[in-house]
Design a protein around this motif. Structure first.
Motif, PDB file in Angstrom:
ATOM      1  N   LEU A   1      43.862 -53.908 -31.744  1.00 21.73           N
ATOM      2  CA  LEU A   1      44.238 -55.141 -32.436  1.00 21.73           C
ATOM      3  C   LEU A   1      43.603 -55.213 -33.822  1.00 21.73           C
ATOM      4  CD1 LEU A   1      44.051 -57.726 -29.525  1.00 21.73           C
ATOM      5  CD2 LEU A   1      46.098 -56.836 -30.656  1.00 21.73           C
ATOM      6  N   MET A   2      42.342 -54.821 -33.930  1.00 26.23           N
ATOM      7  CA  MET A   2      41.684 -54.799 -35.238  1.00 26.23           C
ATOM      8  C   MET A   2      42.328 -53.752 -36.136  1.00 26.23           C
ATOM      9  SD  MET A   2      39.451 -56.193 -37.048  1.00 26.23           S
ATOM     10  CE  MET A   2      38.912 -55.816 -38.690  1.00 26.23           C
ATOM     11  N   ALA A   3      42.748 -52.636 -35.575  1.00 20.35           N
ATOM     12  CA  ALA A   3      43.408 -51.593 -36.358  1.00 20.35           C
ATOM     13  C   ALA A   3      44.743 -52.083 -36.905  1.00 20.35           C
ATOM     14  CB  ALA A   3      43.600 -50.337 -35.521  1.00 20.35           C
ATOM     15  N   ILE A   4      45.482 -52.838 -36.110  1.00 24.14           N
ATOM     16  CA  ILE A   4      46.759 -53.377 -36.586  1.00 24.14           C
ATOM     17  C   ILE A   4      46.511 -54.311 -37.765  1.00 24.14           C
ATOM     18  CG2 ILE A   4      48.710 -54.861 -35.997  1.00 24.14           C
ATOM     19  CD1 ILE A   4      48.545 -53.711 -33.156  1.00 24.14           C
ATOM     20  N   TRP A   5      45.518 -55.195 -37.643  1.00 20.32           N
ATOM     21  CA  TRP A   5      45.202 -56.131 -38.731  1.00 20.32           C
ATOM     22  C   TRP A   5      44.716 -55.387 -39.976  1.00 20.32           C
ATOM     23  CZ3 TRP A   5      46.293 -60.537 -40.609  1.00 20.32           C
ATOM     24  CH2 TRP A   5      45.490 -61.122 -41.561  1.00 20.32           C
ATOM     25  N   SER A   6      43.832 -54.433 -39.789  1.00 22.95           N
ATOM     26  CA  SER A   6      43.306 -53.670 -40.914  1.00 22.95           C
ATOM     27  C   SER A   6      44.400 -52.844 -41.579  1.00 22.95           C
ATOM     28  CB  SER A   6      42.182 -52.754 -40.430  1.00 22.95           C
ATOM     29  OG  SER A   6      41.661 -52.000 -41.481  1.00 22.95           O
ATOM     30  N   GLY A   7      45.254 -52.232 -40.779  1.00 23.11           N
ATOM     31  CA  GLY A   7      46.375 -51.476 -41.338  1.00 23.11           C
ATOM     32  C   GLY A   7      47.341 -52.367 -42.078  1.00 23.11           C
ATOM     33  N   TYR A   8      47.567 -53.571 -41.546  1.00 24.15           N
ATOM     34  CA  TYR A   8      48.437 -54.533 -42.228  1.00 24.15           C
ATOM     35  C   TYR A   8      47.874 -54.890 -43.598  1.00 24.15           C
ATOM     36  CZ  TYR A   8      50.426 -59.027 -43.484  1.00 24.15           C
ATOM     37  OH  TYR A   8      51.010 -60.046 -44.176  1.00 24.15           O
ATOM     38  N   LEU A   9      46.578 -55.174 -43.668  1.00 24.18           N
ATOM     39  CA  LEU A   9      45.961 -55.519 -44.950  1.00 24.18           C
ATOM     40  C   LEU A   9      46.093 -54.374 -45.951  1.00 24.18           C
ATOM     41  CD1 LEU A   9      42.691 -57.286 -43.759  1.00 24.18           C
ATOM     42  CD2 LEU A   9      44.769 -58.357 -44.661  1.00 24.18           C
ATOM     43  N   PHE A  10      45.859 -53.155 -45.484  1.00 22.16           N
ATOM     44  CA  PHE A  10      45.915 -51.988 -46.369  1.00 22.16           C
ATOM     45  C   PHE A  10      47.340 -51.703 -46.831  1.00 22.16           C
ATOM     46  CE2 PHE A  10      46.054 -47.475 -47.344  1.00 22.16           C
ATOM     47  CZ  PHE A  10      44.933 -47.332 -48.153  1.00 22.16           C
ATOM     48  N   VAL A  11      48.283 -51.682 -45.894  1.00 23.86           N
ATOM     49  CA  VAL A  11      49.665 -51.338 -46.233  1.00 23.86           C
ATOM     50  C   VAL A  11      50.301 -52.405 -47.116  1.00 23.86           C
ATOM     51  CG1 VAL A  11      51.980 -50.996 -45.266  1.00 23.86           C
ATOM     52  CG2 VAL A  11      50.022 -49.852 -44.241  1.00 23.86           C
ATOM     53  N   GLU A  12      50.085 -53.670 -46.797  1.00 16.62           N
ATOM     54  CA  GLU A  12      50.690 -54.742 -47.588  1.00 16.62           C
ATOM     55  C   GLU A  12      50.103 -54.821 -48.995  1.00 16.62           C
ATOM     56  OE1 GLU A  12      53.363 -56.718 -46.962  1.00 16.62           O
ATOM     57  OE2 GLU A  12      53.615 -55.462 -45.205  1.00 16.62           O
ATOM     58  N   LYS A  13      48.902 -54.306 -49.180  1.00 14.64           N
ATOM     59  CA  LYS A  13      48.308 -54.270 -50.521  1.00 14.64           C
ATOM     60  C   LYS A  13      48.990 -53.211 -51.390  1.00 14.64           C
ATOM     61  CE  LYS A  13      43.906 -53.991 -52.895  1.00 14.64           C
ATOM     62  NZ  LYS A  13      42.466 -53.889 -52.744  1.00 14.64           N
ATOM     63  N   TYR A  14      49.322 -52.073 -50.801  1.00 12.64           N
ATOM     64  CA  TYR A  14      49.885 -50.973 -51.572  1.00 12.64           C
ATOM     65  C   TYR A  14      51.396 -50.805 -51.398  1.00 12.64           C
ATOM     66  CZ  TYR A  14      45.064 -49.833 -52.384  1.00 12.64           C
ATOM     67  OH  TYR A  14      43.747 -49.900 -52.764  1.00 12.64           O
ATOM     68  N   ILE A  15      51.950 -51.308 -50.307  1.00 12.17           N
ATOM     69  CA  ILE A  15      53.397 -51.233 -50.080  1.00 12.17           C
ATOM     70  C   ILE A  15      53.887 -52.633 -49.701  1.00 12.17           C
ATOM     71  CG2 ILE A  15      55.263 -50.042 -48.857  1.00 12.17           C
ATOM     72  CD1 ILE A  15      53.219 -47.935 -48.010  1.00 12.17           C
ATOM     73  N   PRO A  16      53.957 -53.550 -50.661  1.00 15.94           N
ATOM     74  CA  PRO A  16      54.284 -54.940 -50.312  1.00 15.94           C
ATOM     75  C   PRO A  16      55.771 -55.210 -50.150  1.00 15.94           C
ATOM     76  CG  PRO A  16      53.863 -54.778 -52.649  1.00 15.94           C
ATOM     77  CD  PRO A  16      53.628 -53.398 -52.061  1.00 15.94           C
TER      78      PRO A  16
ATOM     79  N   ALA B   1      39.854 -49.585 -39.960  1.00 15.06           N
ATOM     80  CA  ALA B   1      39.245 -50.683 -39.194  1.00 15.06           C
ATOM     81  C   ALA B   1      37.716 -50.714 -39.277  1.00 15.06           C
ATOM     82  CB  ALA B   1      39.705 -50.638 -37.744  1.00 15.06           C
ATOM     83  N   PRO B   2      37.017 -49.585 -39.184  1.00 15.10           N
ATOM     84  CA  PRO B   2      35.551 -49.668 -39.292  1.00 15.10           C
ATOM     85  C   PRO B   2      35.102 -50.236 -40.635  1.00 15.10           C
ATOM     86  CG  PRO B   2      36.190 -47.528 -38.448  1.00 15.10           C
ATOM     87  CD  PRO B   2      37.446 -48.219 -38.857  1.00 15.10           C
ATOM     88  N   PHE B   3      35.789 -49.871 -41.703  1.00 19.10           N
ATOM     89  CA  PHE B   3      35.420 -50.383 -43.017  1.00 19.10           C
ATOM     90  C   PHE B   3      35.720 -51.875 -43.142  1.00 19.10           C
ATOM     91  CE2 PHE B   3      36.516 -45.873 -43.653  1.00 19.10           C
ATOM     92  CZ  PHE B   3      35.247 -45.412 -43.998  1.00 19.10           C
ATOM     93  N   THR B   4      36.818 -52.317 -42.543  1.00 23.94           N
ATOM     94  CA  THR B   4      37.154 -53.739 -42.553  1.00 23.94           C
ATOM     95  C   THR B   4      36.119 -54.534 -41.772  1.00 23.94           C
ATOM     96  OG1 THR B   4      39.504 -53.182 -42.684  1.00 23.94           O
ATOM     97  CG2 THR B   4      38.954 -55.411 -42.004  1.00 23.94           C
ATOM     98  N   CYS B   5      35.689 -54.023 -40.629  1.00 24.72           N
ATOM     99  CA  CYS B   5      34.659 -54.707 -39.834  1.00 24.72           C
ATOM    100  C   CYS B   5      33.336 -54.770 -40.582  1.00 24.72           C
ATOM    101  CB  CYS B   5      34.451 -53.993 -38.503  1.00 24.72           C
ATOM    102  SG  CYS B   5      35.819 -54.126 -37.353  1.00 24.72           S
ATOM    103  N   LEU B   6      32.924 -53.658 -41.156  1.00 24.42           N
ATOM    104  CA  LEU B   6      31.671 -53.650 -41.907  1.00 24.42           C
ATOM    105  C   LEU B   6      31.726 -54.578 -43.112  1.00 24.42           C
ATOM    106  CD1 LEU B   6      30.735 -49.863 -41.766  1.00 24.42           C
ATOM    107  CD2 LEU B   6      29.629 -51.760 -40.576  1.00 24.42           C
ATOM    108  N   TRP B   7      32.848 -54.628 -43.796  1.00 20.32           N
ATOM    109  CA  TRP B   7      32.994 -55.513 -44.947  1.00 20.32           C
ATOM    110  C   TRP B   7      32.906 -56.976 -44.512  1.00 20.32           C
ATOM    111  CZ3 TRP B   7      32.092 -55.465 -49.762  1.00 20.32           C
ATOM    112  CH2 TRP B   7      32.608 -56.419 -50.612  1.00 20.32           C
ATOM    113  N   ALA B   8      33.493 -57.320 -43.372  1.00 18.65           N
ATOM    114  CA  ALA B   8      33.425 -58.692 -42.859  1.00 18.65           C
ATOM    115  C   ALA B   8      31.986 -59.064 -42.501  1.00 18.65           C
ATOM    116  CB  ALA B   8      34.340 -58.848 -41.657  1.00 18.65           C
ATOM    117  N   VAL B   9      31.246 -58.162 -41.858  1.00 17.75           N
ATOM    118  CA  VAL B   9      29.842 -58.411 -41.530  1.00 17.75           C
ATOM    119  C   VAL B   9      29.025 -58.574 -42.808  1.00 17.75           C
ATOM    120  CG1 VAL B   9      27.774 -57.378 -40.508  1.00 17.75           C
ATOM    121  CG2 VAL B   9      29.954 -57.280 -39.295  1.00 17.75           C
ATOM    122  N   PHE B  10      29.266 -57.742 -43.797  1.00 19.75           N
ATOM    123  CA  PHE B  10      28.561 -57.833 -45.074  1.00 19.75           C
ATOM    124  C   PHE B  10      28.810 -59.192 -45.736  1.00 19.75           C
ATOM    125  CE2 PHE B  10      28.717 -57.263 -49.718  1.00 19.75           C
ATOM    126  CZ  PHE B  10      27.384 -56.959 -49.936  1.00 19.75           C
TER     127      PHE B  10
END
Length: 70
Positions: free
Chosen positions: A9-24, A54-63
């Motif tokens: 589920l986190m991977a789907i959200w993280s992939g959505y954020l990444f893809v929609e940023k570069y392929i909107p 996803a790991p980078f998205t999680c770490l960024w949220a914690v940061f």
């Protein structure tokens, strides 16, 4: 096994954020079959890219949480 479903589920959200940023782009015209195939392929792209981002998205949220409470 439960943590894997959470990670997917986190991977789907993280992939959505990444893809929609570069392929909107969204499909504007086509038959019903084309829409279904387009969005299924895009969902699979979300999962594949999200597994790696996803790991980078999680770490960024914690940061950001740590930074907000300082």
């Amino acid at each position: 096994m439960r943590w894997m479903s959470g990670y997917v589920l986190m991977a789907i959200w993280s992939g959505y954020l990444f893809v929609e940023k570069y392929i909107p782009y969204k499909m504007m015209a086509g038959t019903n079959g084309q829409w279904i195939v387009y969005y299924i392929v895009k969902l699979l792209l979300f999962v594949v890219i999200g597994v790696f981002t996803a790991p980078f998205t999680c770490l960024w949220a914690v940061f950001r949480v740590i930074k907000a409470f300082r």
